[in-house]
Design a protein around this motif. Structure first.
Motif, PDB file in Angstrom:
ATOM      1  N   PRO A  71       7.496 -44.121   4.355  1.00 20.37           N
ATOM      2  CA  PRO A  71       6.130 -44.366   4.884  1.00 20.37           C
ATOM      3  C   PRO A  71       5.944 -43.047   5.467  1.00 20.37           C
ATOM      4  O   PRO A  71       6.405 -42.382   6.099  1.00 20.37           O
ATOM      5  CB  PRO A  71       6.542 -45.107   6.294  1.00 20.37           C
ATOM      6  N   ILE A  72       4.562 -42.745   4.728  1.00 20.23           N
ATOM      7  CA  ILE A  72       3.957 -41.338   5.258  1.00 20.23           C
ATOM      8  C   ILE A  72       3.635 -41.104   6.459  1.00 20.23           C
ATOM      9  O   ILE A  72       3.973 -40.111   7.296  1.00 20.23           O
ATOM     10  CB  ILE A  72       2.937 -41.144   4.234  1.00 20.23           C
ATOM     11  N   ARG A  73       3.073 -41.989   7.243  1.00 25.58           N
ATOM     12  CA  ARG A  73       2.949 -41.995   8.637  1.00 25.58           C
ATOM     13  C   ARG A  73       4.032 -41.668   9.550  1.00 25.58           C
ATOM     14  O   ARG A  73       3.657 -40.941  10.434  1.00 25.58           O
ATOM     15  CB  ARG A  73       2.271 -43.547   9.083  1.00 25.58           C
ATOM     16  N   LEU A  74       5.286 -42.302   9.361  1.00 23.15           N
ATOM     17  CA  LEU A  74       6.417 -41.926  10.178  1.00 23.15           C
ATOM     18  C   LEU A  74       7.032 -40.508  10.084  1.00 23.15           C
ATOM     19  O   LEU A  74       6.979 -39.855  10.809  1.00 23.15           O
ATOM     20  CB  LEU A  74       7.401 -42.998   9.625  1.00 23.15           C
ATOM     21  N   LEU A  75       6.702 -40.213   8.656  1.00 23.33           N
ATOM     22  CA  LEU A  75       7.324 -38.878   8.218  1.00 23.33           C
ATOM     23  C   LEU A  75       6.287 -37.744   8.878  1.00 23.33           C
ATOM     24  O   LEU A  75       6.551 -36.670   9.507  1.00 23.33           O
ATOM     25  CB  LEU A  75       7.126 -38.472   6.840  1.00 23.33           C
ATOM     26  N   PHE A  76       4.884 -38.138   8.951  1.00 18.93           N
ATOM     27  CA  PHE A  76       3.705 -37.304   9.302  1.00 18.93           C
ATOM     28  C   PHE A  76       4.148 -36.985  10.871  1.00 18.93           C
ATOM     29  O   PHE A  76       4.032 -35.810  11.422  1.00 18.93           O
ATOM     30  CB  PHE A  76       2.448 -37.842   8.996  1.00 18.93           C
ATOM     31  N   ARG A  77       4.480 -38.341  11.468  1.00 22.89           N
ATOM     32  CA  ARG A  77       4.371 -38.086  13.082  1.00 22.89           C
ATOM     33  C   ARG A  77       5.755 -37.179  13.470  1.00 22.89           C
ATOM     34  O   ARG A  77       5.743 -36.424  14.285  1.00 22.89           O
ATOM     35  CB  ARG A  77       4.861 -39.430  13.528  1.00 22.89           C
ATOM     36  N   ARG A  78       6.705 -37.103  12.546  1.00 28.52           N
ATOM     37  CA  ARG A  78       7.794 -36.356  12.867  1.00 28.52           C
ATOM     38  C   ARG A  78       7.594 -34.712  12.601  1.00 28.52           C
ATOM     39  O   ARG A  78       7.814 -33.938  13.110  1.00 28.52           O
ATOM     40  CB  ARG A  78       8.993 -36.832  11.920  1.00 28.52           C
ATOM     41  N   LEU A  79       6.524 -34.568  11.625  1.00 32.51           N
ATOM     42  CA  LEU A  79       6.213 -33.456  11.041  1.00 32.51           C
ATOM     43  C   LEU A  79       5.175 -32.690  12.029  1.00 32.51           C
ATOM     44  O   LEU A  79       5.478 -31.545  12.426  1.00 32.51           O
ATOM     45  CB  LEU A  79       5.387 -33.413   9.526  1.00 32.51           C
ATOM     46  N   VAL A  80       4.534 -33.420  12.824  1.00 33.01           N
ATOM     47  CA  VAL A  80       3.733 -33.080  13.852  1.00 33.01           C
ATOM     48  C   VAL A  80       4.318 -32.267  14.791  1.00 33.01           C
ATOM     49  O   VAL A  80       3.903 -31.411  15.676  1.00 33.01           O
ATOM     50  CB  VAL A  80       2.593 -34.064  14.248  1.00 33.01           C
ATOM     51  N   VAL A  81       5.626 -32.770  15.264  1.00 34.94           N
ATOM     52  CA  VAL A  81       6.457 -32.228  16.292  1.00 34.94           C
ATOM     53  C   VAL A  81       6.541 -30.880  16.068  1.00 34.94           C
ATOM     54  O   VAL A  81       6.665 -30.001  17.293  1.00 34.94           O
ATOM     55  CB  VAL A  81       7.493 -33.078  16.432  1.00 34.94           C
ATOM     56  N   ALA A  82       6.786 -30.416  15.070  1.00 39.46           N
ATOM     57  CA  ALA A  82       6.749 -28.851  14.861  1.00 39.46           C
ATOM     58  C   ALA A  82       5.718 -27.947  14.801  1.00 39.46           C
ATOM     59  O   ALA A  82       5.918 -26.663  15.062  1.00 39.46           O
ATOM     60  CB  ALA A  82       7.756 -28.642  13.159  1.00 39.46           C
ATOM     61  N   LEU A  83       4.617 -28.655  14.682  1.00 41.88           N
ATOM     62  CA  LEU A  83       3.315 -27.873  14.569  1.00 41.88           C
ATOM     63  C   LEU A  83       2.955 -26.945  15.907  1.00 41.88           C
ATOM     64  O   LEU A  83       2.479 -25.742  15.575  1.00 41.88           O
ATOM     65  CB  LEU A  83       2.299 -28.756  14.101  1.00 41.88           C
ATOM     66  N   PRO A  84       2.966 -27.468  17.040  1.00 40.30           N
ATOM     67  CA  PRO A  84       2.753 -26.614  18.218  1.00 40.30           C
ATOM     68  C   PRO A  84       3.485 -25.344  18.157  1.00 40.30           C
ATOM     69  O   PRO A  84       2.708 -24.277  18.659  1.00 40.30           O
ATOM     70  CB  PRO A  84       3.082 -27.667  19.236  1.00 40.30           C
ATOM     71  N   PHE A  85       4.855 -25.546  17.866  1.00 41.54           N
ATOM     72  CA  PHE A  85       5.559 -24.130  17.851  1.00 41.54           C
ATOM     73  C   PHE A  85       5.043 -23.256  17.098  1.00 41.54           C
ATOM     74  O   PHE A  85       5.191 -21.912  17.082  1.00 41.54           O
ATOM     75  CB  PHE A  85       7.247 -24.391  17.761  1.00 41.54           C
ATOM     76  N   THR A  86       4.823 -23.556  15.696  1.00 41.61           N
ATOM     77  CA  THR A  86       4.471 -22.903  14.656  1.00 41.61           C
ATOM     78  C   THR A  86       2.950 -22.250  14.912  1.00 41.61           C
ATOM     79  O   THR A  86       2.757 -21.076  14.873  1.00 41.61           O
ATOM     80  CB  THR A  86       4.473 -23.542  13.414  1.00 41.61           C
ATOM     81  N   VAL A  87       2.082 -23.079  15.622  1.00 38.05           N
ATOM     82  CA  VAL A  87       0.892 -22.476  15.852  1.00 38.05           C
ATOM     83  C   VAL A  87       0.892 -21.672  17.151  1.00 38.05           C
ATOM     84  O   VAL A  87       0.203 -20.474  16.530  1.00 38.05           O
ATOM     85  CB  VAL A  87      -0.240 -23.814  16.375  1.00 38.05           C
ATOM     86  N   LEU A  88       1.635 -21.810  17.790  1.00 42.46           N
ATOM     87  CA  LEU A  88       1.790 -20.732  19.221  1.00 42.46           C
ATOM     88  C   LEU A  88       2.090 -19.578  18.502  1.00 42.46           C
ATOM     89  O   LEU A  88       1.909 -18.367  18.850  1.00 42.46           O
ATOM     90  CB  LEU A  88       2.506 -21.205  20.146  1.00 42.46           C
ATOM     91  N   ALA A  89       3.430 -19.637  17.441  1.00 41.73           N
ATOM     92  CA  ALA A  89       4.026 -18.200  16.936  1.00 41.73           C
ATOM     93  C   ALA A  89       3.153 -17.511  16.073  1.00 41.73           C
ATOM     94  O   ALA A  89       3.297 -16.270  15.855  1.00 41.73           O
ATOM     95  CB  ALA A  89       5.261 -18.823  16.470  1.00 41.73           C
ATOM     96  N   GLY A  90       2.086 -18.410  15.430  1.00 43.33           N
ATOM     97  CA  GLY A  90       1.246 -17.547  14.461  1.00 43.33           C
ATOM     98  C   GLY A  90      -0.080 -17.222  15.038  1.00 43.33           C
ATOM     99  O   GLY A  90      -0.623 -16.615  14.349  1.00 43.33           O
ATOM    100  N   LEU A  91      -0.491 -17.528  16.046  1.00 48.56           N
ATOM    101  CA  LEU A  91      -1.887 -17.235  16.753  1.00 48.56           C
ATOM    102  C   LEU A  91      -1.957 -15.837  16.889  1.00 48.56           C
ATOM    103  O   LEU A  91      -3.005 -15.235  16.762  1.00 48.56           O
ATOM    104  CB  LEU A  91      -2.021 -18.092  17.988  1.00 48.56           C
ATOM    105  N   SER A  92      -0.970 -15.110  17.159  1.00 50.51           N
ATOM    106  CA  SER A  92      -1.126 -13.655  17.683  1.00 50.51           C
ATOM    107  C   SER A  92      -1.470 -12.977  16.279  1.00 50.51           C
ATOM    108  O   SER A  92      -2.258 -12.024  16.246  1.00 50.51           O
ATOM    109  CB  SER A  92       0.323 -13.098  18.078  1.00 50.51           C
TER     110      SER A  92
END
Length: 270
Positions: A71-92
């Protein structure tokens, strides 16, 4: 259903997916682990700011998700968890690297933008690859595969026990939370003053449950060792999958397919 039970259901969802019977699920765990490691190394090895070379690697999670009927929706929900850390690390990078690399129309694409996109794609691909491995392989099979890689059995045993007792702990917490809410239906959660007794009771119940599970395992002949069987050996199809897919990842690392396809396209047009 309480929020605790919903959380418990989300955690066990990947375990349930691993029990499906698709062509990708039937591949031996050792082959899937090696291919996943190759994939991770190849994706991470691209230099900072590289985007075009990473794009072909998107095909792997797409094809595996389709073949394994996940199920794509379930995987996407798990994937989104990692996004904030990546975005914060890459914003600089967006603010520190403002040198324009190329332009699309009147919009200048800076080095920081490319670096941010590269970091984001790498994070999504690597997290997705690990999610797919867990969602298509039972934890027991993963543990047996680690033993085949000569990982010390004491570490594998600890890994298996921690994983299994995590579910026992969550199940006990879910039962206690449900009982608490039934006695205090107007409360939205556990009061701070009740948190201490709740955690203490949870520890006592978990230890008691763990003792019962251990005695049940002893009654079934558990001696503290994990025994491997011939069923954990890789078949010819597993070796074929490992060589083809692993070799493809290596080829995609040596040749930038996106640029090569682009050059061929413009060459044909000219």
């Amino acid at each position: 259903m309480s929020e605790m039970k919903k959380t418990f259901g989300q955690v066990t969802a990947l375990e349930e997916l691993a029990g499906l019977n698709s062509p990708f699920h039937r591949i031996q765990a050792s082959a899937k682990i090696i291919v996943t490691v190759i994939y991770l190394v190849m994706v991470i090895s691209w230099k900072q700011g590289e985007v075009s070379g990473l794009l072909p690697y998107i095909l792997y999670p797409v094809i595996v998700t389709a073949l394994a009927e996940l199920p794509i929706r379930l995987l996407f929900r798990r994937l989104v968890v990692a996004l904030p850390f990546t975005v914060l690390a890459g914003l600089s990078n967006l603010f520190l690297s403002r040198e324009i690399v190329f332009s699309i129309g009147s919009i200048g694409i800076t080095e920081g933008m490319m670096s941010f996109c590269s970091l984001l794609i790498k994070s999504l691909l690597t997290v997705m690859a690990v999610l797919l491995l867990i969602a298509t392989t039972r934890m027991d099979d993963l543990s047996y595969a680690l033993l085949r890689f000569h990982i010390p059995s004491i570490f594998v045993m600890q890994f298996m026990m921690m994983y299994r007792y995590l579910f026992v702990l969550m199940e006990e917490a879910s039962v206690m939370y449900h009982a608490y809410i039934l006695r205090a239906p107007r409360e939205k959660g556990i009061k701070l003053k009740d948190m201490g007794p709740f955690i203490g009771q949870l520890v006592i119940r978990s230890i008691d449950r763990a003792e019962r599970v251990y005695h049940a395992m002893k009654c079934r002949g558990f001696s503290g060792n994990i025994t491997l069987s011939d069923n954990n050996r890789m078949s010819k199809m597993d070796w074929l999958y490992l060589l083809l897919v692993g070799g493809l990842f290596l080829f995609m690392r040596l040749i930038n397919l996106s640029e090569w396809i682009g050059r061929m396209y413009f060459k044909i047009l000219s």
